[in-house]
Structure formats: structure tokens, C-alpha cells
Design a protein around this motif. Structure first.
Motif, PDB file in Angstrom:
ATOM      1  N   LYS A  90       4.748   0.495   4.292  1.00 13.54           N
ATOM      2  CA  LYS A  90       4.990   1.553   3.550  1.00 13.54           C
ATOM      3  C   LYS A  90       4.358   1.390   2.661  1.00 13.54           C
ATOM      4  O   LYS A  90       3.076   0.748   1.982  1.00 13.54           O
ATOM      5  CB  LYS A  90       5.780   0.206   2.923  1.00 13.54           C
ATOM      6  CG  LYS A  90       7.022  -0.485   3.589  1.00 13.54           C
ATOM      7  CD  LYS A  90       7.730  -1.520   2.392  1.00 13.54           C
ATOM      8  CE  LYS A  90       9.211  -1.448   3.498  1.00 13.54           C
ATOM      9  NZ  LYS A  90       8.637  -2.457   4.553  1.00 13.54           N
ATOM     10  N   ILE A  91       4.107   3.071   2.288  1.00 18.65           N
ATOM     11  CA  ILE A  91       3.181   3.715   1.861  1.00 18.65           C
ATOM     12  C   ILE A  91       3.549   3.923   0.414  1.00 18.65           C
ATOM     13  O   ILE A  91       4.489   4.921   0.175  1.00 18.65           O
ATOM     14  CB  ILE A  91       2.699   4.746   2.186  1.00 18.65           C
ATOM     15  CG1 ILE A  91       2.203   4.029   3.847  1.00 18.65           C
ATOM     16  CG2 ILE A  91       1.099   5.444   1.652  1.00 18.65           C
ATOM     17  CD1 ILE A  91       0.756   3.214   4.184  1.00 18.65           C
TER      18      ILE A  91
ATOM     19  N   PHE B 257       3.878  -2.688  -0.483  1.00 17.86           N
ATOM     20  CA  PHE B 257       2.989  -1.804   0.016  1.00 17.86           C
ATOM     21  C   PHE B 257       2.055  -1.995   0.594  1.00 17.86           C
ATOM     22  O   PHE B 257       1.615  -3.240   0.179  1.00 17.86           O
ATOM     23  CB  PHE B 257       2.942  -0.406  -0.831  1.00 17.86           C
ATOM     24  CG  PHE B 257       3.853   0.193  -1.249  1.00 17.86           C
ATOM     25  CD1 PHE B 257       5.398   1.148  -1.103  1.00 17.86           C
ATOM     26  CD2 PHE B 257       4.182   0.255  -2.655  1.00 17.86           C
ATOM     27  CE1 PHE B 257       5.861   1.496  -1.330  1.00 17.86           C
ATOM     28  CE2 PHE B 257       5.156   0.808  -3.369  1.00 17.86           C
ATOM     29  CZ  PHE B 257       6.057   1.506  -3.387  1.00 17.86           C
ATOM     30  N   ASP B 258       2.045  -1.677   2.015  1.00 15.70           N
ATOM     31  CA  ASP B 258       0.992  -2.005   3.052  1.00 15.70           C
ATOM     32  C   ASP B 258      -0.360  -1.026   2.151  1.00 15.70           C
ATOM     33  O   ASP B 258      -1.072  -1.969   2.666  1.00 15.70           O
ATOM     34  CB  ASP B 258       1.204  -1.013   4.029  1.00 15.70           C
ATOM     35  CG  ASP B 258       2.403  -2.458   5.079  1.00 15.70           C
ATOM     36  OD1 ASP B 258       2.104  -3.732   4.987  1.00 15.70           O
ATOM     37  OD2 ASP B 258       3.544  -1.778   5.322  1.00 15.70           O
ATOM     38  N   LEU B 259      -0.349  -0.674   1.348  1.00 26.14           N
ATOM     39  CA  LEU B 259      -1.130   0.510   1.218  1.00 26.14           C
ATOM     40  C   LEU B 259      -0.478   1.153  -0.114  1.00 26.14           C
ATOM     41  O   LEU B 259       0.134   2.181   0.058  1.00 26.14           O
ATOM     42  CB  LEU B 259      -1.770   1.278   2.183  1.00 26.14           C
ATOM     43  CG  LEU B 259      -3.470   1.818   1.516  1.00 26.14           C
ATOM     44  CD1 LEU B 259      -3.907   0.950   0.657  1.00 26.14           C
ATOM     45  CD2 LEU B 259      -4.317   2.302   3.267  1.00 26.14           C
TER      46      LEU B 259
ATOM     47  N   ALA C 247      -6.049   4.662   7.764  1.00 22.71           N
ATOM     48  CA  ALA C 247      -6.586   3.387   6.939  1.00 22.71           C
ATOM     49  C   ALA C 247      -4.882   2.841   6.528  1.00 22.71           C
ATOM     50  O   ALA C 247      -4.926   1.804   6.507  1.00 22.71           O
ATOM     51  CB  ALA C 247      -6.926   4.248   5.580  1.00 22.71           C
ATOM     52  N   ALA C 248      -3.548   3.233   6.546  1.00 21.43           N
ATOM     53  CA  ALA C 248      -2.831   2.797   6.648  1.00 21.43           C
ATOM     54  C   ALA C 248      -2.111   2.004   7.477  1.00 21.43           C
ATOM     55  O   ALA C 248      -1.717   0.447   7.726  1.00 21.43           O
ATOM     56  CB  ALA C 248      -1.974   4.204   6.727  1.00 21.43           C
ATOM     57  N   GLU C 249      -2.883   2.438   8.610  1.00 27.51           N
ATOM     58  CA  GLU C 249      -2.273   1.578   9.722  1.00 27.51           C
ATOM     59  C   GLU C 249      -3.339   0.358  10.042  1.00 27.51           C
ATOM     60  O   GLU C 249      -3.001  -0.560  10.939  1.00 27.51           O
ATOM     61  CB  GLU C 249      -2.453   2.850  11.419  1.00 27.51           C
ATOM     62  CG  GLU C 249      -1.609   3.803  11.636  1.00 27.51           C
ATOM     63  CD  GLU C 249      -1.751   4.380  12.271  1.00 27.51           C
ATOM     64  OE1 GLU C 249      -2.697   4.627  12.772  1.00 27.51           O
ATOM     65  OE2 GLU C 249      -0.926   5.300  12.779  1.00 27.51           O
ATOM     66  N   ASP C 250      -4.268   0.063  10.240  1.00 24.75           N
ATOM     67  CA  ASP C 250      -5.138  -0.518   9.540  1.00 24.75           C
ATOM     68  C   ASP C 250      -4.805  -1.782   8.852  1.00 24.75           C
ATOM     69  O   ASP C 250      -5.268  -2.503   9.225  1.00 24.75           O
ATOM     70  CB  ASP C 250      -6.685  -0.425   9.172  1.00 24.75           C
ATOM     71  CG  ASP C 250      -7.689  -1.504   9.558  1.00 24.75           C
ATOM     72  OD1 ASP C 250      -7.970  -2.094  10.041  1.00 24.75           O
ATOM     73  OD2 ASP C 250      -7.436  -1.981   8.301  1.00 24.75           O
ATOM     74  N   SER C 251      -4.237  -0.966   7.880  1.00 27.20           N
ATOM     75  CA  SER C 251      -3.667  -1.967   6.459  1.00 27.20           C
ATOM     76  C   SER C 251      -2.684  -2.877   7.220  1.00 27.20           C
ATOM     77  O   SER C 251      -1.743  -4.204   7.563  1.00 27.20           O
ATOM     78  CB  SER C 251      -3.542  -1.322   4.746  1.00 27.20           C
ATOM     79  OG  SER C 251      -2.935  -1.757   3.871  1.00 27.20           O
ATOM     80  N   TYR C 252      -1.937  -2.036   8.249  1.00 22.49           N
ATOM     81  CA  TYR C 252      -0.138  -2.455   8.394  1.00 22.49           C
ATOM     82  C   TYR C 252      -0.467  -3.439   9.130  1.00 22.49           C
ATOM     83  O   TYR C 252       0.230  -4.258   9.480  1.00 22.49           O
ATOM     84  CB  TYR C 252       0.628  -1.642   8.901  1.00 22.49           C
ATOM     85  CG  TYR C 252       1.857  -2.393   9.291  1.00 22.49           C
ATOM     86  CD1 TYR C 252       2.611  -2.435   8.789  1.00 22.49           C
ATOM     87  CD2 TYR C 252       2.168  -2.491  11.079  1.00 22.49           C
ATOM     88  CE1 TYR C 252       4.245  -2.756   9.445  1.00 22.49           C
ATOM     89  CE2 TYR C 252       2.941  -2.929  11.553  1.00 22.49           C
ATOM     90  CZ  TYR C 252       3.792  -3.324  10.491  1.00 22.49           C
ATOM     91  OH  TYR C 252       5.125  -4.013  11.125  1.00 22.49           O
TER      92      TYR C 252
END
Length: 329
Positions: A2-3, A178-180, A271-276
Motif C-alpha cells: 500500500k502506497i 501504508f507501507d511507504l 523503495a516500496a518493495e523494500d518497505s513492504y
């Protein structure tokens, strides 16, 4: 994952969220896009004309259907009328998944065809003349918050939410969903002031925040952002002929977007994938419950005539395992 895209009005957050959605679609990622801004422009940024944008169903208008569907057979929720925007899921609740068909999507989502595939688009609905002096815009986004609380997403799936401008999103607990969060900031004092507000409010809740510098024209702009934002600055974006053509309603195919901007969008995805990968489902659920209890005590119990704290299932932790159980029931 979730972004969210946030930023002051006019910062370019809707344009950048639409570019990110197009980029994800080009990379064959399933995308659920949500326009949660008071100014409903995401549809137009994704290529819808005025009539198509106006025809998008308002999620708030379907709130009774959303509540009844998500309630499922949860014994802690006596009726859909006792559900509020923060009501958390529990055993028996129906959960949403990105790659599925369900009554909520049937009522509230519409397909949008892009150059490289199709997405689902949902919208809160605009703030209308009938709302003036009667309700605040945050009542509109309650349907979004309720859906996010009941949505289980996987590592290769994306929910992208274009949030309302400024720090208004802190009027609900949705900022923790949100994850990011990408904060779009111009290299100006006003742009940085929104960043500072968001950073301060988010600090106590472990909200992952990265800054996207927009309308960056030269080295001085870049150095200004670096000095004010520090390590939170992820990428910067300058002028784009492709975006200018899009704003005129005549965008070339997305593959023609400038190479440096495509690389910037890939940095957002990375960055989103790393945060998730670091998502803590227990904390995610705990924050959900925190804001529900806070809202219950503040206004929810009085408005519904029920003890909304009893809706909390202490043994429930939102996760992909519960999504599988929900799908089978």
C-alpha cells in the motif's frame, strides 16, 4: 503493498501518483488506484475525459454496501450500522484482495485502460455543495479507510492512494495504513513546511516516509532540498515534455517518457518493495485497533449507541493467512 502520495496542493502529487501507476502497469503489476483527494483529478491524470471522471462512483455513496459485505459473519459486529470507518476486521469478516471480483469493486471500482494494461480505479467522490456546512471531507474518506483496514495485499500487488493535500490526512488513522508514503515537495519553503509537519506527526507511529522532489530545475534547487530533507530525499524530478503533453490531454505512449524519469519511477518501486518486505502485520493490526478505540471513545459509541470496543477481536492479526480463510468461506 500500500502506497500513499501526499504533499501540498499544487506540488504535483496527483501527476506523480499517476505516473507511478502507469509505471507499475508497464511492469505488469496488478494495481488498485484510489483517488482520496478533495479535488478529484486522478482519473483525468490517468487519461479519463471529463464525462468518464464524473461517472466514477463515489465510495461514500456505497458505504452501507461496503459495511455489510466486510462485516461478513463476524459475531462481534451486531449490524452494519454499528460499523464506523475504523472498525477492524476479526474472525468472520470478509477481506478484500487486489486480484479478485467482489461486490465492493462491482459498486465502487471502474476499469481504466492504460497503454500497458488495465487497472482498477476507485474514488471517494467530490466534496459537493450539499456538504457545505454539514460535513467535513474526512467523512468522505471513511470508506477508503474501512476498505484499507480489510484489504490484504501481496508483495507483487499495489494499492496506490492519492491522498488529500497538506497534513489533512492526519485527521484520521489512515496515514498509518501504508507501507511507504511518498511526500512530493517542491524546492520552496512552503513545500518543506508540509514535509516537516508530516515528519513530526508520523514519527510516533513508525510511518515510512520518503520525499520526492518535484519541479527541480537546477543544482541550487537540489541542494536546497538536500539541506532541508536530508536522507529522506529519495529522488528528484524536473521538467517533462511527456507530462506537459499529458496535461494537455495528448500524451504520447508511456514508453516515450524520458529515460531519467522512468529510472526515477523505478526507484520509487524499489523503495516500496523494500518497505513492504519489512511490514509488521502485528503492528499494522495494533495501530488499526488503536485508532478504532480512540474514535469509539471520542464519538463512535455515542453516535452508534453501541460499545464499539467490543468489536475488537484480540486474537485477530490481519495477514495473508486470514485472507485465504476469508476467500474459502
Amino acid at each position: 503493498m500500500k502506497i500513499a502520495f501526499v504533499g501540498k496542493g499544487g506540488s504535483g502529487k496527483t501527476t506523480l501518483s499517476s505516473l507511478f501507476i502507469r509505471h507499475l502497469t508497464a511492469n505488469e503489476a496488478p494495481v488498485l488506484a484510489v483517488d482520496a483527494d478533495i479535488n478529484q483529478h486522478l482519473g483525468a491524470a490517468l487519461g479519463l475525459d471529463d464525462a468518464e471522471s464524473a461517472a466514477l462512483p463515489a465510495m461514500g455513496a456505497h458505504l452501507p454496501l461496503i459495511k455489510e459485505y466486510l462485516r461478513g459473519s463476524n459475531p462481534r459486529i451486531a449490524s452494519a450500522e454499528t460499523m464506523i470507518k475504523t472498525t477492524p476486521p476479526g474472525a468472520g469478516s470478509r477481506l478484500l484482495r487486489i486480484r479478485e471480483d467482489n461486490p465492493v469493486y462491482d459498486a465502487c471500482a471502474r476499469p481504466v485502460t492504460l497503454d500497458d494494461g488495465e487497472i482498477r480505479l476507485m474514488a471517494t467522490g467530490p466534496f459537493t455543495e450539499s456538504d457545505l456546512g454539514v460535513s467535513c471531507y474526512h467523512s468522505k474518506v471513511g470508506a477508503v479507510e474501512l476498505c484499507l483496514n480489510h484489504l490484504v495485499d501481496g508483495p507483487e500487488e499495489f494499492v496506490v492512494v492519492d491522498m488529500t493535500a497538506g497534513s489533512d490526512s492526519f485527521a484520521s488513522g489512515m496515514f498509518t495504513r501504508f507501507d511507504l508514503t511518498f511526500l512530493v515537495a517542491e524546492p520552496t519553503r512552503k513545500g518543506i513546511s508540509v514535509y516537516r509537519q508530516y515528519k513530526e506527526y508520523a514519527r510516533d507511529f513508525g510511518v515510512a516516509l520518503k520525499v520526492v522532489g518535484n519541479k527541480v530545475r537546477d543544482k541550487d534547487d537540489l541542494e536546497f532540498l538536500r539541506s532541508e530533507v536530508g536522507d529522506d530525499l529519495l529522488i528528484t524530478v524536473g521538467h517533462s515534455d511527456w507530462v506537459r503533453a499529458m496535461e494537455k490531454g495528448r500524451p504520447p505512449r508511456f514508453e516515450m517518457l524520458e529515460a531519467e524519469n522512468r529510472l526515477a519511477l523505478q526507484s520509487l518501486q524499489d523503495a516500496a518493495e523494500d518497505s513492504y518486505a519489512h511490514r509488521d502485520w502485528e503492528r499494522y493490526t495494533r495501530q488499526m485497533v488503536h485508532f478504532h478505540l480512540k474514535n469509539a471513545e471520542s464519538w463512535g459509541n455515542e453516535r452508534t449507541g453501541a460499545d464499539l470496543a467490543s468489536q475488537v477481536d484480540p486474537a485477530f492479526v490481519l495477514s495473508e493467512r486470514y485472507a485465504e480463510v476469508s476467500a474459502a468461506s
